[in-house]
Design a protein around this motif. Structure first.
Motif, PDB file in Angstrom:
ATOM      1  N   ARG A   1     -12.391  -6.554   7.430  1.00 30.68           N
ATOM      2  CA  ARG A   1     -13.058  -5.577   7.252  1.00 30.68           C
ATOM      3  C   ARG A   1     -13.367  -4.494   8.390  1.00 30.68           C
ATOM      4  NH1 ARG A   1     -19.109  -7.547   4.982  1.00 30.68           N
ATOM      5  NH2 ARG A   1     -18.772  -8.652   6.875  1.00 30.68           N
TER       6      ARG A   1
ATOM      7  N   ALA B   1      -9.126   2.841   0.594  1.00 22.28           N
ATOM      8  CA  ALA B   1      -9.400   3.893   1.670  1.00 22.28           C
ATOM      9  C   ALA B   1      -8.079   4.646   1.944  1.00 22.28           C
ATOM     10  CB  ALA B   1      -9.628   3.008   2.839  1.00 22.28           C
ATOM     11  N   ALA B   2      -7.045   4.048   1.924  1.00 21.60           N
ATOM     12  CA  ALA B   2      -5.670   5.072   1.959  1.00 21.60           C
ATOM     13  C   ALA B   2      -5.665   6.172   1.160  1.00 21.60           C
ATOM     14  CB  ALA B   2      -4.535   3.935   2.076  1.00 21.60           C
TER      15      ALA B   2
ATOM     16  N   MET C   1     -15.314  -3.212   0.458  1.00 16.35           N
ATOM     17  CA  MET C   1     -14.937  -4.167   1.754  1.00 16.35           C
ATOM     18  C   MET C   1     -15.608  -5.494   1.665  1.00 16.35           C
ATOM     19  SD  MET C   1     -15.074  -1.427   4.760  1.00 16.35           S
ATOM     20  CE  MET C   1     -14.049  -0.027   5.126  1.00 16.35           C
TER      21      MET C   1
ATOM     22  N   LEU D   1     -16.418   2.775  -0.915  1.00 18.60           N
ATOM     23  CA  LEU D   1     -15.274   1.692  -0.155  1.00 18.60           C
ATOM     24  C   LEU D   1     -16.349   0.442   0.894  1.00 18.60           C
ATOM     25  CD1 LEU D   1     -12.567   1.626   0.696  1.00 18.60           C
ATOM     26  CD2 LEU D   1     -13.151   3.079   2.790  1.00 18.60           C
TER      27      LEU D   1
ATOM     28  N   GLN E   1      -3.478  -4.390  -1.023  1.00 19.00           N
ATOM     29  CA  GLN E   1      -4.529  -4.928  -0.806  1.00 19.00           C
ATOM     30  C   GLN E   1      -5.658  -3.822  -1.161  1.00 19.00           C
ATOM     31  OE1 GLN E   1      -5.129  -6.494   3.528  1.00 19.00           O
ATOM     32  NE2 GLN E   1      -7.330  -6.281   3.180  1.00 19.00           N
TER      33      GLN E   1
ATOM     34  N   GLU F   1      -9.122  -3.246  -1.194  1.00 12.84           N
ATOM     35  CA  GLU F   1      -9.928  -2.306  -0.495  1.00 12.84           C
ATOM     36  C   GLU F   1      -9.282  -1.465   0.598  1.00 12.84           C
ATOM     37  OE1 GLU F   1      -9.276  -5.637  -0.260  1.00 12.84           O
ATOM     38  OE2 GLU F   1      -9.366  -6.327   1.714  1.00 12.84           O
ATOM     39  N   VAL F   2      -8.040  -1.736   1.101  1.00 11.92           N
ATOM     40  CA  VAL F   2      -7.313  -0.969   2.104  1.00 11.92           C
ATOM     41  C   VAL F   2      -6.686   0.313   1.393  1.00 11.92           C
ATOM     42  CG1 VAL F   2      -5.472  -0.917   3.582  1.00 11.92           C
ATOM     43  CG2 VAL F   2      -6.844  -2.997   3.427  1.00 11.92           C
TER      44      VAL F   2
ATOM     45  N   ARG G   1      -8.204  -8.529  -0.454  1.00  8.28           N
ATOM     46  CA  ARG G   1      -7.458  -9.381   0.652  1.00  8.28           C
ATOM     47  C   ARG G   1      -5.836  -9.458   0.187  1.00  8.28           C
ATOM     48  NH1 ARG G   1      -9.640 -11.838   5.512  1.00  8.28           N
ATOM     49  NH2 ARG G   1     -11.284 -10.612   5.688  1.00  8.28           N
TER      50      ARG G   1
ATOM     51  N   VAL H   1       0.818  -0.994   0.014  1.00  9.67           N
ATOM     52  CA  VAL H   1       0.026  -0.019   0.170  1.00  9.67           C
ATOM     53  C   VAL H   1       0.899   1.184  -0.067  1.00  9.67           C
ATOM     54  CG1 VAL H   1      -1.685   1.487   1.315  1.00  9.67           C
ATOM     55  CG2 VAL H   1      -2.085  -1.134   0.796  1.00  9.67           C
TER      56      VAL H   1
ATOM     57  N   VAL I   1      -1.841   8.152   7.154  1.00  4.81           N
ATOM     58  CA  VAL I   1      -1.176   7.734   5.960  1.00  4.81           C
ATOM     59  C   VAL I   1       0.153   8.212   5.668  1.00  4.81           C
ATOM     60  CG1 VAL I   1      -3.552   6.874   4.554  1.00  4.81           C
ATOM     61  CG2 VAL I   1      -2.365   9.572   4.701  1.00  4.81           C
TER      62      VAL I   1
ATOM     63  N   LEU J   1     -10.247  -2.659   9.045  1.00  7.11           N
ATOM     64  CA  LEU J   1     -10.203  -1.405   7.950  1.00  7.11           C
ATOM     65  C   LEU J   1     -11.129  -0.426   8.143  1.00  7.11           C
ATOM     66  CD1 LEU J   1      -9.172  -0.057   5.530  1.00  7.11           C
ATOM     67  CD2 LEU J   1     -10.636  -1.720   4.060  1.00  7.11           C
TER      68      LEU J   1
ATOM     69  N   TYR K   1     -10.238   3.292   9.042  1.00  2.77           N
ATOM     70  CA  TYR K   1     -10.827   4.470   8.242  1.00  2.77           C
ATOM     71  C   TYR K   1     -11.652   5.472   8.837  1.00  2.77           C
ATOM     72  CZ  TYR K   1     -13.382   6.280   3.807  1.00  2.77           C
ATOM     73  OH  TYR K   1     -14.163   6.765   2.933  1.00  2.77           O
TER      74      TYR K   1
ATOM     75  N   ARG L   1     -20.972   0.731   9.792  1.00  2.00           N
ATOM     76  CA  ARG L   1     -19.776   1.684   9.448  1.00  2.00           C
ATOM     77  C   ARG L   1     -20.102   2.879   9.172  1.00  2.00           C
ATOM     78  NH1 ARG L   1     -18.245  -2.693   4.844  1.00  2.00           N
ATOM     79  NH2 ARG L   1     -20.671  -2.563   4.681  1.00  2.00           N
TER      80      ARG L   1
ATOM     81  N   LEU M   1      -5.004   0.805   7.973  1.00  2.00           N
ATOM     82  CA  LEU M   1      -4.784   1.316   6.598  1.00  2.00           C
ATOM     83  C   LEU M   1      -3.834   0.627   5.679  1.00  2.00           C
ATOM     84  CD1 LEU M   1      -6.089   4.869   6.869  1.00  2.00           C
ATOM     85  CD2 LEU M   1      -7.528   3.115   6.211  1.00  2.00           C
ATOM     86  N   GLY M   2      -3.223  -0.320   6.188  1.00  2.00           N
ATOM     87  CA  GLY M   2      -2.183  -1.104   5.381  1.00  2.00           C
ATOM     88  C   GLY M   2      -0.818  -0.336   5.142  1.00  2.00           C
TER      89      GLY M   2
END
Lengths: 344, 344
Positions: free
Chosen positions: B273, A237-238, A254, A250, A231, A233-234, A221, A202, B169, B276, B280, B303, B198-199
């Motif tokens: 999920r 978001a980032a 997820m 998002l 990943q 979905e991550v 994943r 990421v 981030v 994350l 997020y 969420r 957030l990875g």
């Protein structure tokens, strides 16, 4: 605006030994499409035509899988990967007929020239032609930019820096993106495909976006070869938290990761000792077994052999050099002979 | 030169419900010490004195664990975490007597003032006094720098930006490090403690190092609360590839992660999920259950409730506001009443 590309159904194929079925593919593609992901790559892990004893037999043909994906989406574009030498133009023609509109043509980072006919064909036949420079950590930024210019000259409208070994870090990823951004025409997009061996999947994709990359790969994943990909979905978001807009929603993204992909995974994508060693050495994962055998033969540390292969920039096809590397390493690390006095 | 701090035996305690034994602690600490890691943090997940019904009962006392760690190392320094309000000075005195030489005193990012006596005591009694500003994403860089200056004024020689929710981030992490680096004396070090929601665990730590942080936390295999920490053995490799020297030896560090820590983990640290969503939204993980209950009551997306809590900057102790947030969300997202014509 970032174009998000999902590689769960291509790079992720490595993690499931190329066993995804048309039903799996349709379900994942439909979920990605609902979440607003722009491009969905579908092929054998080694690209169309990769199903073989050497690369791993797939449970279903590329044709069946591409057709299933194309039938499951309303907005997303379907991409097929092709490695010249493994796949042929005939495979690309077939992929287009079944609904693929994006052709990703991949070569080793120093061998862009072997992609000429495939990129040109794709561009001439109305596909989005994407050049994919693999193992991009092995050459410096300016050499990589030269190879990218070649792909652009063949008709690629996007050229990717592909960190196949997961050996880049944000600084070295950003340098390469900046060099391509400088070298290419303004209308040619720069892409980045990450692997997570150094934990930077990421982080590298974010650094690439900051440096001007607008096509970013990921997978749900993290499903993919080695330590897996960024990943997806991550990353989505980032990216949002970093000020980069994507078209993805998002929560649905997820959900497809958690509800559709996670149950299909034989194991979670983690960075274990092997994956880290390969990324740190910057070598092909297929070298691992050879290196372990050679290390045992010469009684040296297998990871030291991998490091030596990275230093020698050995590539696929040069596996015979692994024994040499281990032998030399054993010589170098052998205790100094006694008998001669220090300073003699 | 980076000072590497391992938090497997403190933050990692959350992942094993505070059940590490003195034997586990001694084995992990000895492995870290052999690999040249500088500082090893050992305590209940919520710091010394955290063992309770509310925070989770530990299998062994902090005293037993600190003593086991101190007995297992030759070079590494042992650190204990203390949250004023959970732990007291008496606990810190005890930790020092048993071999801890680094005191990490943690507060919410806006509440540095409650750390005054603990930081001052540690500094006056020959410990390395470290201030730990938790949930650092909740205030901007200049506000955070003000709080860091307070900790410095009490005697802290290191002040940490702690991304408890994994909500930063690389860009926002680097901004905060730069602000602290500007605001603090040259002899005061800046630290960074990442979470991976957030990875960006490794990516943020690298960005922090580039921006001037010299104390970096991680944990073996990422063991820690939520999505886990920056994975220490991976971070060490990525730091080296980024031009930041650490005193750690990579192969022994990988070995202790793979051979000692991995077998003790109840599950791998992945970004699922839930993790994350929390990162997020940027909220405490303890809000999750409350948010799910409130969401069910008002028939809204859980969420979305977490996101609303993040926007309202609700902190621990304000759980009663979660119901309010869900109720308002339900009002806001209810379909518009019919009957009145558009434009009326």
């Amino acid at each position: 605006m970032i174009t998000l590309v999902d590689s769960s159904l291509r790079d992720g194929m490595h993690s499931v030994r190329h066993q995804f079925s048309p039903e799996h593919v349709a379900a994942v593609a439909a979920g990605l499409d609902r979440a607003g992901v722009d491009v969905i790559e579908v092929s054998h892990g080694d690209g169309v035509g990769g199903s073989s004893i050497q690369y791993g037999r797939a449970a279903f043909s590329d044709a069946e899988l591409i057709e299933a994906a194309a039938g499951g989406v309303a907005r997303a574009r379907i991409a097929a990967l092709l490695l010249p030498g493994i796949g042929t133009l005939r495979r690309l023609t077939e992929a287009q007929r079944l609904g693929a509109t994006v052709a990703r043509v991949a070569t080793h980072c120093t061998e862009a020239d072997i992609a000429e006919q495939h990129i040109a064909w794709a561009a001439e036949h109305g596909m989005t032609a994407v050049g994919f420079l693999m193992m991009s950590h092995m050459i410096d930024a300016s050499q990589l930019a030269d190879q990218a210019r070649l792909m652009e000259s063949y008709g690629a409208s996007v050229v990717y820096i592909v960190d196949s070994a997961g050996a880049l870090v944000p600084r070295t990823a950003a340098e390469r993106v900046a060099a391509l951004r400088d070298a290419l025409l303004a209308e040619t997009a720069v892409g980045f495909h990450a692997h997570n061996n150094l934990g930077c999947g990421v982080g590298n994709a974010l650094a690439a976006a900051d440096a001007g990359a607008t096509w970013l790969d990921g997978s749900l994943r993290g499903l993919g070869a080695g330590a897996g990909n960024a990943q997806l979905e991550v990353l989505a978001a980032a990216l949002e938290r970093s000020g980069h807009a994507t078209g993805a929603e998002l929560f649905p993204l997820m959900d497809v990761a958690e509800e559709v992909v996670a149950p299909l995974m034989p194991r979670p994508q983690i960075v274990d000792r092997t994956a880290l060693s390969l990324g740190y050495a910057g070598v092909y994962s297929s070298f691992l077994l050879h290196a372990e055998r050679a290390a045992a033969k010469f009684d040296v540390e297998p990871r030291a052999v991998l490091m030596e292969l990275g230093r020698r920039r050995i590539v696929g096809g040069q596996e015979d050099m692994i024994i040499d590397a281990a032998a030399e390493l054993a010589d170098r690390t052998a205790p100094a002979q006694t008998g001669s006095s220090p300073g003699a």
